[in-house]
Write a protein that holds these residues in place. Structure first.
Motif, PDB file in Angstrom:
ATOM      1  N   THR A 207       0.834  -1.015  -0.077  1.00 36.35           N
ATOM      2  CA  THR A 207      -0.077   0.008  -0.170  1.00 36.35           C
ATOM      3  C   THR A 207       0.899   1.290   0.004  1.00 36.35           C
ATOM      4  O   THR A 207       1.771   1.274   0.763  1.00 36.35           O
ATOM      5  N   LEU A 208       0.534   2.187  -0.947  1.00 32.45           N
ATOM      6  CA  LEU A 208       1.332   3.352  -0.830  1.00 32.45           C
ATOM      7  C   LEU A 208       0.711   4.422  -0.207  1.00 32.45           C
ATOM      8  O   LEU A 208      -0.305   4.566  -0.297  1.00 32.45           O
ATOM      9  N   SER A 209       1.247   4.984   0.839  1.00 32.87           N
ATOM     10  CA  SER A 209       0.701   6.309   1.476  1.00 32.87           C
ATOM     11  C   SER A 209       2.086   7.113   1.791  1.00 32.87           C
ATOM     12  O   SER A 209       2.756   7.394   0.932  1.00 32.87           O
ATOM     13  N   GLY A 210       1.918   7.851   2.910  1.00 30.93           N
ATOM     14  CA  GLY A 210       2.904   8.862   3.350  1.00 30.93           C
ATOM     15  C   GLY A 210       3.501   8.292   4.619  1.00 30.93           C
ATOM     16  O   GLY A 210       3.225   7.265   5.316  1.00 30.93           O
ATOM     17  N   PHE A 211       4.355   9.395   4.998  1.00 29.16           N
ATOM     18  CA  PHE A 211       5.020   9.200   6.289  1.00 29.16           C
ATOM     19  C   PHE A 211       4.134   9.786   7.467  1.00 29.16           C
ATOM     20  O   PHE A 211       3.464  10.769   7.206  1.00 29.16           O
ATOM     21  N   PRO A 212       3.783   8.960   8.587  1.00 28.36           N
ATOM     22  CA  PRO A 212       2.968   9.504   9.482  1.00 28.36           C
ATOM     23  C   PRO A 212       3.020  10.904   9.904  1.00 28.36           C
ATOM     24  O   PRO A 212       4.151  11.221  10.204  1.00 28.36           O
ATOM     25  N   ASP A 213       1.911  11.460  10.199  1.00 33.27           N
ATOM     26  CA  ASP A 213       2.037  12.762  10.779  1.00 33.27           C
ATOM     27  C   ASP A 213       2.385  12.723  12.595  1.00 33.27           C
ATOM     28  O   ASP A 213       2.330  11.713  13.100  1.00 33.27           O
ATOM     29  N   PRO A 214       3.151  13.761  12.578  1.00 39.36           N
ATOM     30  CA  PRO A 214       3.401  13.693  14.259  1.00 39.36           C
ATOM     31  C   PRO A 214       2.374  13.676  15.091  1.00 39.36           C
ATOM     32  O   PRO A 214       1.292  13.961  14.694  1.00 39.36           O
TER      33      PRO A 214
ATOM     34  N   PRO B 130      -0.729  12.079   6.222  1.00 39.68           N
ATOM     35  CA  PRO B 130       0.884  11.815   6.010  1.00 39.68           C
ATOM     36  C   PRO B 130       1.291  12.393   4.640  1.00 39.68           C
ATOM     37  O   PRO B 130       0.658  12.629   3.776  1.00 39.68           O
ATOM     38  N   THR B 131       2.690  12.510   4.875  1.00 38.06           N
ATOM     39  CA  THR B 131       3.515  13.247   3.723  1.00 38.06           C
ATOM     40  C   THR B 131       4.085  12.185   2.752  1.00 38.06           C
ATOM     41  O   THR B 131       4.805  11.507   3.215  1.00 38.06           O
ATOM     42  N   ALA B 132       3.984  12.831   1.756  1.00 35.23           N
ATOM     43  CA  ALA B 132       5.116  12.088   0.638  1.00 35.23           C
ATOM     44  C   ALA B 132       5.514  13.096  -0.451  1.00 35.23           C
ATOM     45  O   ALA B 132       5.292  14.276  -0.266  1.00 35.23           O
ATOM     46  N   TYR B 133       6.471  12.733  -1.280  1.00 36.21           N
ATOM     47  CA  TYR B 133       6.955  13.974  -2.202  1.00 36.21           C
ATOM     48  C   TYR B 133       6.615  13.394  -3.389  1.00 36.21           C
ATOM     49  O   TYR B 133       5.943  12.365  -3.903  1.00 36.21           O
TER      50      TYR B 133
ATOM     51  N   ARG C 107      -4.631  10.381  -0.100  1.00 33.94           N
ATOM     52  CA  ARG C 107      -4.176   9.608   1.262  1.00 33.94           C
ATOM     53  C   ARG C 107      -2.929  10.634   1.817  1.00 33.94           C
ATOM     54  O   ARG C 107      -2.767  10.317   2.917  1.00 33.94           O
ATOM     55  N   VAL C 108      -2.190  11.359   0.916  1.00 32.48           N
ATOM     56  CA  VAL C 108      -1.205  12.254   1.459  1.00 32.48           C
ATOM     57  C   VAL C 108      -1.663  13.505   1.103  1.00 32.48           C
ATOM     58  O   VAL C 108      -2.080  14.074   0.148  1.00 32.48           O
ATOM     59  N   ASP C 109      -0.454  14.433   1.814  1.00 38.26           N
ATOM     60  CA  ASP C 109      -0.195  15.744   1.588  1.00 38.26           C
ATOM     61  C   ASP C 109       1.424  15.675   1.163  1.00 38.26           C
ATOM     62  O   ASP C 109       1.971  14.853   1.501  1.00 38.26           O
ATOM     63  N   TYR C 110       1.661  16.430   0.028  1.00 37.48           N
ATOM     64  CA  TYR C 110       2.869  16.433  -0.455  1.00 37.48           C
ATOM     65  C   TYR C 110       3.928  17.603   0.358  1.00 37.48           C
ATOM     66  O   TYR C 110       3.511  18.736   0.297  1.00 37.48           O
TER      67      TYR C 110
END
Lengths: 299, 428
Positions: free
Chosen positions: B291-298, B307-310, B380-383
């Motif tokens: 599953t592609l997602s982002g790095f978890p939020d603080p 969660p963030t991705a680039y 799923r993510v913010d960039y």
């Protein structure tokens, strides 16, 4: 010869034989650390080579998961991929051409220079020899920028011919100094008697100096071949990126990708580039060992 | 070592020779009917094969020859020294990062602003992609061709096996998941602390509490220690590191080793770009369980809602050299062919490329992860702010050395930010 000497020698008394055995045994024990260190050193040299060889037959997954395990199957796909992707055929031809021509050119210049310096008696000869020694003091990077400017100025930037002309220039100081020392070992009387028999300078060099200095020439040749073959930075910058001009050392990194390198292919390509160097060493190693042995005996 | 030597050598040549060569050097390297194309894509790769087809088609259609210099990773070094000799390639296909960022400023390539309009490509390329290729003077360095997605990959099978329910939503969840994964004998997150990939993950976490403008300004000018939100992010990074989130000895891992950990099923999480979607080592089973997602939020709330991705369009672009400008007509034909819908579609379907061209919007996607990334990632993510366009080219390498230290246990936030600020200071 040894048998005769032993036969003439009176038999040693039992006590002496015991002492000798003890001495040998003691010497053997003393050599154990040397043996251990020698084997460790050999192991250190073999491990990376083994790693490259086994990696050349693996996928990335296998290389990272089991780096030192033997390959599960022998396939030469990585070799053919490396060959076609990096255009290694042309690159090898360029490397052979540049390395071989540069090595010959270096010898053609260094041998007469060394002969002249070896026989020079005056201050001028000493001064010229020291001038060559000064070549060691110039770091490679210091020569890079002026060399690039020179290549641009003479219109030979990113050409094979400039690389071929440049390589001997870098190798001449060491080559001349080494060969001069070898030629100094030739007894002057040999040259004097040949001269009295009417031999010219060329004949003296050809028939007296060259045969005697052959181990030295082999040493210089193999050192130069290794240096020229492995040269990367100058051939990259002076030779340029064109597949028709680039050497194996410049072609090989094109197998590296910042985002996804196929290390099996890279290892296979590396092995391909090692073969000519290994062959050259095999061909010249005996002469080189003779030269080293000569140096050891003299010292 | 070799790379270091070549970098130093190229820097020497670029710094000292380019200004002199600019005073007058020989003409271009190839004749008027030959276009020299230098690319970071190499032969035999998926992208290289797609480019090879373009070159063949171009020759068939125009009769012009193409000399292809597939210089790979040494492209910027080789190109810059070629500029010094006046023998640079006509077109350069490379990414917009590190050295290339300054290429219009130092005259290595010509600005593309006018060519974007004159060649009729304004509507063919996404506006946001074009913006990413503008330097700090507002000049367009190149025409963006490919972009990337850079999500965090989660192996849901391994997470499930370790008793982790779902994708960790917060950093505390991630630390808890790491503990469960380790207990199950699975490495948590593979990260390449030794190279650029680890640098990106570090900066992704470091900007967790900073808004985009703050992050961009800090990446551009430095001053990490003095920026409270960035410092908070670095402290979060050390908490995650010390909480066992990253693989052991992460400071020694490269991007390739990191991907291998994930592809081999040893690590459950990895941060990797869309260029890895087509890896030969990625099995269909693993792709299906990813599953592609982002790095978890603080856990205490960060600057982003999700969660963030680039993502970005600085992957590969087309730059025109001073030599190429003399053959602008030929270059135009090649570039137009490159941006045709057929060509872009081929790059998408065979090389899993994220197109910067609008002509690729309808391209057929064959790769399941690329499909997931293109269709689902936005929801799923913010960039986060992609550092490549902001971090000055000369800072990039010393900064990577500094961020490598961050992955080594025992370095606190103060020493990490200092080493990064020192990297900025070292290049003035």
């Amino acid at each position: 010869m040894t048998t005769t000497t032993e036969a003439r020698r009176p038999a040693a008394p039992p006590a002496a034989r015991t002492n000798k055995t003890q001495r040998h045994s003691g010497r053997g024990r003393a050599l154990v650390p040397a043996h251990v260190l020698a084997w460790l050193y050999a192991l250190l040299l073999v491990i990376p080579l083994y790693y490259v060889v086994v990696s050349a037959f693996k996928t990335n997954g296998d290389i990272f998961a089991h780096p030192f395990a033997l390959p599960t199957s022998i396939s030469f796909d990585n070799f053919s991929t490396a060959w076609s992707r990096a255009n290694l055929g042309t690159a090898l031809a360029n490397s052979v051409l540049i390395t071989g021509t540069s090595a010959v050119l270096t010898l053609a210049l260094a041998v007469p220079a060394a002969y002249g310096l070896a026989r020079a008696r005056g201050r001028l000869g000493t001064a010229v020899e020291r001038l060559f020694s000064l070549g060691f003091l110039i770091p490679g990077f210091a020569a890079l920028v002026p060399t690039v400017l020179l290549a641009i100025a003479v219109g030979l930037f990113q050409t094979r011919i400039f690389v071929i002309l440049f390589m001997p220039a870098t190798a001449l100081p060491l080559s001349v100094i080494l060969l001069t020392q070898f030629m100094r070992t030739v007894p002057p009387e040999l040259e004097e008697s040949a001269t009295l028999d009417g031999a010219s300078r060329w004949v003296v060099l050809r028939h007296i100096y060259l045969p005697i200095a052959m181990p030295g020439i082999a040493t210089v040749t193999i050192l130069n071949l290794l240096n020229f073959w492995n040269e990367y930075l100058f051939t990259l910058i002076l030779g340029g990126p064109s597949p028709s001009v680039r050497t194996v050392q410049v072609a090989l990194p094109t197998l590296v990708s910042q985002t996804s390198t196929d290390y099996g292919v890279l290892a296979a390509g590396t092995l391909v580039t090692l073969v000519p160097v290994y062959v050259a060493y095999i061909l010249l190693s005996r002469q080189m060992e003779d030269a080293l042995l000569q140096g050891a005996v003299k010292s | 070592m070799r790379k270091t030597r070549s970098m130093i050598g190229a820097a020497l040549v670029t710094g000292l020779v380019v200004p002199l060569a600019a005073c007058g050097s020989g003409g271009g390297g190839s004749d008027d009917n030959t276009l020299t194309v230098q690319s970071v894509w190499t032969k035999g790769t998926a992208e290289g094969d797609a480019l090879s087809k373009v070159i063949d088609q171009f020759t068939d259609e125009t009769g012009a020859k193409v000399e292809w210099l597939d210089t790979g990773e040494s492209l910027s070094d080789v190109y810059e020294t070629s500029v010094a000799g006046g023998s640079e390639a006509d077109l350069v296909l490379s990414n917009y990062a590190e050295k290339t960022v300054d290429w219009v400023k130092n005259g290595a390539v010509v600005p593309m602003d006018s060519y974007l309009k004159d060649w009729g490509l304004s509507d063919s390329i996404k506006g946001s992609a074009v913006d990413e290729w503008k330097d700090s003077d507002g000049k367009l360095v190149g025409l963006p061709f490919s972009g990337f997605l850079w999500p965090v990959w989660y192996n849901t099978d391994l997470l499930k096996k370790a008793g982790v329910d779902g994708i960790p939503a917060t950093t505390d969840d991630l630390i808890a998941a790491a503990g469960k994964l380790r207990a199950a004998g699975i490495e948590p997150m593979a990260v390449g602390g030794n190279d650029w990939s680890g640098q990106k993950v570090f900066l992704q976490i470091a900007q967790s509490y900073a808004d985009a403008d703050t992050a961009r300004e800090t990446f551009t000018k430095g001053g990490f220690c003095a920026q409270p939100d960035i410092m908070k992010g670095i402290k979060l990074f050390t908490k995650l590191r010390d909480g066992g989130v990253f693989v052991d000895d992460a400071q020694g891992y490269s991007a390739d080793a990191t991907n291998a950990e994930y592809f081999n099923g040893k690590a459950a999480i990895v941060s990797a770009g869309s260029w890895a979607f087509g890896s030969d080592d990625l099995t269909p089973e693993l792709a299906a369980s990813t599953t592609l997602s982002g790095f978890p939020d603080p856990s205490d709330g960060g600057a982003y809602d999700k969660p963030t991705a680039y993502n970005g369009y600085t992957g590969v672009g087309v730059m025109l050299s001073p030599n190429g400008e003399k053959k602008a007509d030929l270059a135009e034909k090649f570039v137009k062919l490159l941006y045709s819908s057929e060509t872009v579609g081929d790059f998408v379907s065979t090389a899993n490329l994220v197109p910067a061209a609008t002509t690729g919007d309808d391209a057929k996607i064959n790769n399941p992860l690329l499909e997931q990334g293109v269709n689902d990632l936005d929801s799923r993510v913010d960039y986060a702010v992609m550092p490549d366009a902001s971090v000055p080219g000369a800072v990039a390498d010393p900064m990577i050395r500094a961020t490598s230290l961050a992955y080594s246990p025992g370095h606190d936030a103060a020493s990490i930010c200092k080493s990064i600020d020192d990297a900025y200071a070292s290049v003035g």
